[in-house]
Write a protein that holds these residues in place. Sequence first.
Motif, PDB file in Angstrom:
ATOM      1  N   VAL A   2      -2.877   0.464  -4.117  1.00  0.00           N
ATOM      2  CA  VAL A   2      -2.686  -0.886  -3.556  1.00  0.00           C
ATOM      3  C   VAL A   2      -2.231  -1.786  -4.693  1.00  0.00           C
ATOM      4  CG1 VAL A   2      -3.765  -2.835  -2.389  1.00  0.00           C
ATOM      5  CG2 VAL A   2      -4.496  -0.503  -1.848  1.00  0.00           C
ATOM      6  N   CYS A  13     -12.074   0.665   5.398  1.00  0.00           N
ATOM      7  CA  CYS A  13     -11.276  -0.574   5.340  1.00  0.00           C
ATOM      8  C   CYS A  13     -11.891  -1.649   6.251  1.00  0.00           C
ATOM      9  CB  CYS A  13      -9.835  -0.302   5.762  1.00  0.00           C
ATOM     10  SG  CYS A  13      -8.870  -1.839   5.838  1.00  0.00           S
ATOM     11  N   PRO A  14     -12.243  -2.791   5.684  1.00  0.00           N
ATOM     12  CA  PRO A  14     -12.878  -3.834   6.494  1.00  0.00           C
ATOM     13  C   PRO A  14     -11.908  -4.540   7.446  1.00  0.00           C
ATOM     14  CG  PRO A  14     -12.602  -4.578   4.230  1.00  0.00           C
ATOM     15  CD  PRO A  14     -12.167  -3.150   4.259  1.00  0.00           C
ATOM     16  N   ASN A  15     -10.625  -4.278   7.282  1.00  0.00           N
ATOM     17  CA  ASN A  15      -9.634  -4.989   8.108  1.00  0.00           C
ATOM     18  C   ASN A  15      -8.820  -4.078   9.022  1.00  0.00           C
ATOM     19  OD1 ASN A  15     -10.156  -7.657   6.931  1.00  0.00           O
ATOM     20  ND2 ASN A  15      -9.386  -6.696   5.086  1.00  0.00           N
ATOM     21  N   CYS A  54      -3.968  -6.674   5.289  1.00  0.00           N
ATOM     22  CA  CYS A  54      -4.603  -6.124   4.090  1.00  0.00           C
ATOM     23  C   CYS A  54      -4.952  -7.254   3.126  1.00  0.00           C
ATOM     24  CB  CYS A  54      -3.675  -5.130   3.405  1.00  0.00           C
ATOM     25  SG  CYS A  54      -4.327  -4.529   1.828  1.00  0.00           S
ATOM     26  N   LYS A  55      -6.171  -7.228   2.618  1.00  0.00           N
ATOM     27  CA  LYS A  55      -6.632  -8.277   1.688  1.00  0.00           C
ATOM     28  C   LYS A  55      -6.670  -7.770   0.241  1.00  0.00           C
ATOM     29  CE  LYS A  55      -7.619 -11.148   5.075  1.00  0.00           C
ATOM     30  NZ  LYS A  55      -6.404 -11.655   5.677  1.00  0.00           N
ATOM     31  N   SER A  56      -6.064  -6.619  -0.012  1.00  0.00           N
ATOM     32  CA  SER A  56      -6.001  -6.051  -1.371  1.00  0.00           C
ATOM     33  C   SER A  56      -7.377  -5.854  -2.011  1.00  0.00           C
ATOM     34  CB  SER A  56      -5.145  -6.940  -2.289  1.00  0.00           C
ATOM     35  OG  SER A  56      -3.856  -7.062  -1.783  1.00  0.00           O
ATOM     36  N   ARG A  85      -8.991  -3.087  -2.219  1.00  0.00           N
ATOM     37  CA  ARG A  85      -8.928  -1.768  -2.880  1.00  0.00           C
ATOM     38  C   ARG A  85     -10.121  -0.852  -2.573  1.00  0.00           C
ATOM     39  NH1 ARG A  85      -6.057  -5.232  -6.103  1.00  0.00           N
ATOM     40  NH2 ARG A  85      -4.049  -4.445  -6.803  1.00  0.00           N
ATOM     41  N   VAL A  86     -10.844  -1.139  -1.509  1.00  0.00           N
ATOM     42  CA  VAL A  86     -11.941  -0.254  -1.088  1.00  0.00           C
ATOM     43  C   VAL A  86     -11.378   1.129  -0.737  1.00  0.00           C
ATOM     44  CG1 VAL A  86     -13.594   0.150   0.792  1.00  0.00           C
ATOM     45  CG2 VAL A  86     -13.516  -2.065  -0.336  1.00  0.00           C
ATOM     46  N   ILE A 100       0.849  -1.190   0.000  1.00  0.00           N
ATOM     47  CA  ILE A 100       0.000   0.000   0.000  1.00  0.00           C
ATOM     48  C   ILE A 100       0.884   1.238   0.000  1.00  0.00           C
ATOM     49  CG2 ILE A 100      -1.900   1.181   1.175  1.00  0.00           C
ATOM     50  CD1 ILE A 100      -2.122  -1.477   2.883  1.00  0.00           C
TER      51      ILE A 100
HETATM   52  S1  SF4 Z   1      -6.977  -2.731   0.127  1.00  0.00           S
HETATM   53 FE1  SF4 Z   1      -8.776  -3.239   1.394  1.00  0.00          FE
HETATM   54  S2  SF4 Z   1      -7.938  -4.333   3.164  1.00  0.00           S
HETATM   55 FE2  SF4 Z   1      -6.225  -3.282   2.180  1.00  0.00          FE
HETATM   56  S3  SF4 Z   1      -6.050  -1.309   3.231  1.00  0.00           S
HETATM   57 FE3  SF4 Z   1      -7.372  -0.980   1.461  1.00  0.00          FE
HETATM   58  S4  SF4 Z   1      -9.465  -1.276   2.205  1.00  0.00           S
HETATM   59 FE4  SF4 Z   1      -8.069  -2.164   3.723  1.00  0.00          FE
END
Ligand code: SF4
Length: 79
Positions: free
Chosen positions: A78, A41-43, A61-63, A65-66, A24
Amino acid sequence: MGLGSLFKRKKKEKKEEVVEDCHIEINTDECDACEKCATACPNNVLIIVDDASTVRDPQVCKSCRVCMAICPNDCITVS
Ligand code: SF4
Ligand code: SF4
Protein backbone atom coordinates in the motif's frame (compact mmCIF):
# COMPACT_ATOMS: atom_id res chain seq x y z
CA MET A 1 -2.00 39.24 21.07
CA GLY A 2 0.27 38.42 18.17
CA LEU A 3 0.71 34.84 19.36
CA GLY A 4 -3.04 34.37 19.76
CA SER A 5 -3.71 35.12 16.12
CA LEU A 6 -0.88 32.79 15.08
CA PHE A 7 -2.50 29.87 16.93
CA LYS A 8 -5.87 30.61 15.35
CA ARG A 9 -4.33 30.56 11.87
CA LYS A 10 -2.63 27.20 12.56
CA LYS A 11 -5.93 25.66 13.62
CA LYS A 12 -7.56 26.74 10.35
CA GLU A 13 -4.76 25.22 8.26
CA LYS A 14 -5.20 21.85 10.00
CA LYS A 15 -8.86 21.68 9.04
CA GLU A 16 -7.97 21.94 5.37
CA GLU A 17 -5.74 18.83 5.48
CA VAL A 18 -6.27 16.71 2.35
CA VAL A 19 -6.42 12.90 2.42
CA GLU A 20 -4.34 11.63 -0.47
CA ASP A 21 -5.44 8.74 -2.69
CA CYS A 22 -3.83 5.41 -1.89
CA HIS A 23 -2.51 2.79 -4.25
CA ILE A 24 -2.76 -0.93 -3.49
CA GLU A 25 -0.72 -3.52 -5.31
CA ILE A 26 -1.39 -7.24 -4.89
CA ASN A 27 1.03 -9.90 -6.06
CA THR A 28 -1.60 -12.43 -7.14
CA ASP A 29 1.05 -15.04 -8.01
CA GLU A 30 1.94 -15.33 -4.33
CA CYS A 31 -1.64 -14.99 -3.01
CA ASP A 32 -3.19 -18.23 -1.79
CA ALA A 33 -6.64 -16.71 -1.20
CA CYS A 34 -6.52 -17.18 2.57
CA GLU A 35 -8.87 -14.17 2.93
CA LYS A 36 -6.99 -12.77 5.94
CA CYS A 37 -6.57 -9.36 4.26
CA ALA A 38 -10.22 -9.14 3.22
CA THR A 39 -11.40 -10.06 6.71
CA ALA A 40 -8.99 -7.67 8.45
CA CYS A 41 -9.61 -4.61 6.28
CA PRO A 42 -11.82 -2.25 8.29
CA ASN A 43 -13.21 -0.67 5.12
CA ASN A 44 -14.06 -3.74 3.04
CA VAL A 45 -11.66 -2.71 0.32
CA LEU A 46 -10.53 -6.24 -0.56
CA ILE A 47 -12.40 -9.34 -1.75
CA ILE A 48 -11.32 -12.71 -3.09
CA VAL A 49 -12.01 -13.14 -6.81
CA ASP A 50 -10.73 -16.05 -8.89
CA ASP A 51 -8.57 -17.39 -6.03
CA ALA A 52 -6.75 -14.12 -5.37
CA SER A 53 -7.27 -11.00 -3.31
CA THR A 54 -8.67 -8.17 -5.41
CA VAL A 55 -9.22 -4.47 -4.78
CA ARG A 56 -12.97 -3.91 -4.68
CA ASP A 57 -12.96 -0.15 -4.14
CA PRO A 58 -9.69 1.82 -3.84
CA GLN A 59 -11.63 5.01 -3.04
CA VAL A 60 -12.50 3.80 0.47
CA CYS A 61 -8.98 2.65 1.40
CA LYS A 62 -7.57 4.67 4.31
CA SER A 63 -3.96 3.46 3.85
CA CYS A 64 -3.93 1.90 7.33
CA ARG A 65 -1.78 -0.99 6.00
CA VAL A 66 -3.50 -3.62 8.17
CA CYS A 67 -3.78 -5.81 5.06
CA MET A 68 -0.03 -5.52 4.44
CA ALA A 69 0.77 -6.48 8.01
CA ILE A 70 -1.54 -9.49 8.11
CA CYS A 71 -0.70 -11.13 4.77
CA PRO A 72 1.44 -14.21 5.48
CA ASN A 73 2.88 -14.14 1.95
CA ASP A 74 3.79 -10.43 1.74
CA CYS A 75 1.57 -10.02 -1.31
CA ILE A 76 0.25 -6.54 -0.58
CA THR A 77 1.91 -3.15 -0.95
CA VAL A 78 0.00 0.00 0.00
CA SER A 79 1.54 3.31 -1.02
S1 SF4 B 1 -4.62 -0.26 3.74
FE1 SF4 B 1 -6.22 -0.55 5.30
S2 SF4 B 1 -8.08 0.30 4.38
FE2 SF4 B 1 -6.62 -0.01 2.72
S3 SF4 B 1 -7.05 -2.05 1.90
FE3 SF4 B 1 -5.47 -2.30 3.45
S4 SF4 B 1 -6.56 -2.75 5.36
FE4 SF4 B 1 -8.04 -1.90 3.91
S1 SF4 C 1 -3.71 -12.19 3.12
FE1 SF4 C 1 -2.26 -12.32 1.41
S2 SF4 C 1 -2.33 -14.48 0.78
FE2 SF4 C 1 -4.15 -14.10 2.03
S3 SF4 C 1 -5.76 -13.54 0.54
FE3 SF4 C 1 -4.79 -11.63 1.25
S4 SF4 C 1 -3.19 -11.19 -0.28
FE4 SF4 C 1 -3.78 -13.34 -0.49
